[in-house]
Design an enzyme around this catalytic site. Structure first.
Site, short mmCIF file in Angstrom:
data_model
loop_
_atom_site.label_atom_id
_atom_site.label_comp_id
_atom_site.label_asym_id
_atom_site.label_seq_id
_atom_site.Cartn_x
_atom_site.Cartn_y
_atom_site.Cartn_z
N SER A 188 -0.28 1.64 2.85
CA SER A 188 -0.27 0.42 3.66
C SER A 188 0.83 0.52 4.73
O SER A 188 0.78 1.41 5.57
CB SER A 188 -0.12 -0.80 2.74
OG SER A 188 -0.39 -2.00 3.42
N ASP A 242 -11.89 -3.28 2.46
CA ASP A 242 -10.49 -3.60 2.71
C ASP A 242 -10.38 -4.63 3.84
O ASP A 242 -10.76 -4.33 4.98
CB ASP A 242 -9.73 -2.32 3.09
CG ASP A 242 -8.22 -2.50 3.10
OD1 ASP A 242 -7.75 -3.63 3.33
OD2 ASP A 242 -7.51 -1.51 2.89
N HIS A 265 -8.04 -3.46 -0.56
CA HIS A 265 -6.77 -2.86 -0.16
C HIS A 265 -6.00 -2.30 -1.35
O HIS A 265 -4.95 -1.69 -1.17
CB HIS A 265 -5.92 -3.92 0.57
CG HIS A 265 -4.84 -3.33 1.43
ND1 HIS A 265 -5.10 -2.54 2.53
CD2 HIS A 265 -3.48 -3.43 1.36
CE1 HIS A 265 -3.96 -2.18 3.10
NE2 HIS A 265 -2.97 -2.69 2.40
#
Length: 202
Positions: free
Chosen positions: A103, A152, A183
């Site tokens: 991320s 996501d 995610h």
């Protein structure tokens, strides 16, 4: 004195791979530290802590909204991170320099790669989001694995595919591993990362 607080584990020797691991928003240097040793046994592991606070959640650079980056801050902190990594590399003679980020951590890792294409030999970018056009760069001889969720909400499929296509078009050996979720990290992408790292870090 280092620019970042970081966790570190010694490698099997001065030529062991140097493995940089970068946490996601709200994580810290411990988020992937233990996992890193399982993914790449024998490597020297360095896990820097993000030094930007977003309502108490640690990050590596500022943003003004979801998927909206403070580009001046990103440029500044990318330079600082590249310097930090180069310093760690200079402390030994690692045969490979490898990175893994999730991320926000994947985003700073990718940004460093854009800025200094020769620095990393290989990288694992887990659920990255690069909402801007990366610069022209030569990644010949480099390897990149991108892992992503098809659902996501933070890193759309098109963005993940676009980043894969960018690295591939600029010479990197590039892989894209999907899972059917969002995610979150899933076991199948960790296994993909392990296999990828085994193939590139010898």
């Amino acid at each position: 004195m280092s620019a970042y607080h970081f966790a570190e584990a010694a490698g099997s020797g001065p030529e062991a791979p140097l493995f940089l691991v970068f946490h996601g928003t709200g994580g810290d240097e411990n988020q992937f530290f233990g996992l890193a040793g399982q993914l790449l046994a024998g490597a020297r592991i360095v896990a820097p802590r993000g030094d930007v606070s977003e309502h108490g959640a640690l990050r590596y650079f500022r943003r003004t909204g979801e998927g909206v980056y403070d580009m001046d801050d990103l440029a500044l902190r990318t330079g600082r991170m590249a310097d930090f990594i180069a310093e760690r590399k200079g402390e030994g003679r690692p045969r490979k320099l490898v990175g893994l980020g999730y991320s926000n951590g994947a985003n700073i890792l990718a940004s460093v790669q854009f800025a200094v294409p020769d620095l990393f030999d290989a990288s694992v970018l887990m659920h990255p989001l690069i909402p801007f056009a990366p610069p022209e760069a030569d990644f010949a001889g480099k390897s990149v694995l991108i892992t992503a969720g098809r659902r996501d909400p933070m890193a759309p499929q098109a963005a993940s595919q676009g980043l894969h296509d960018y690295f591939a078009a600029h010479g990197a050996r590039t892989e894209l591993a999907w899972h059917e979720g969002g995610h979150e990290l899933r076991q199948e992408e960790l296994l993909a990362a392990r296999d990828f790292l085994a193939s590139v870090a010898g």
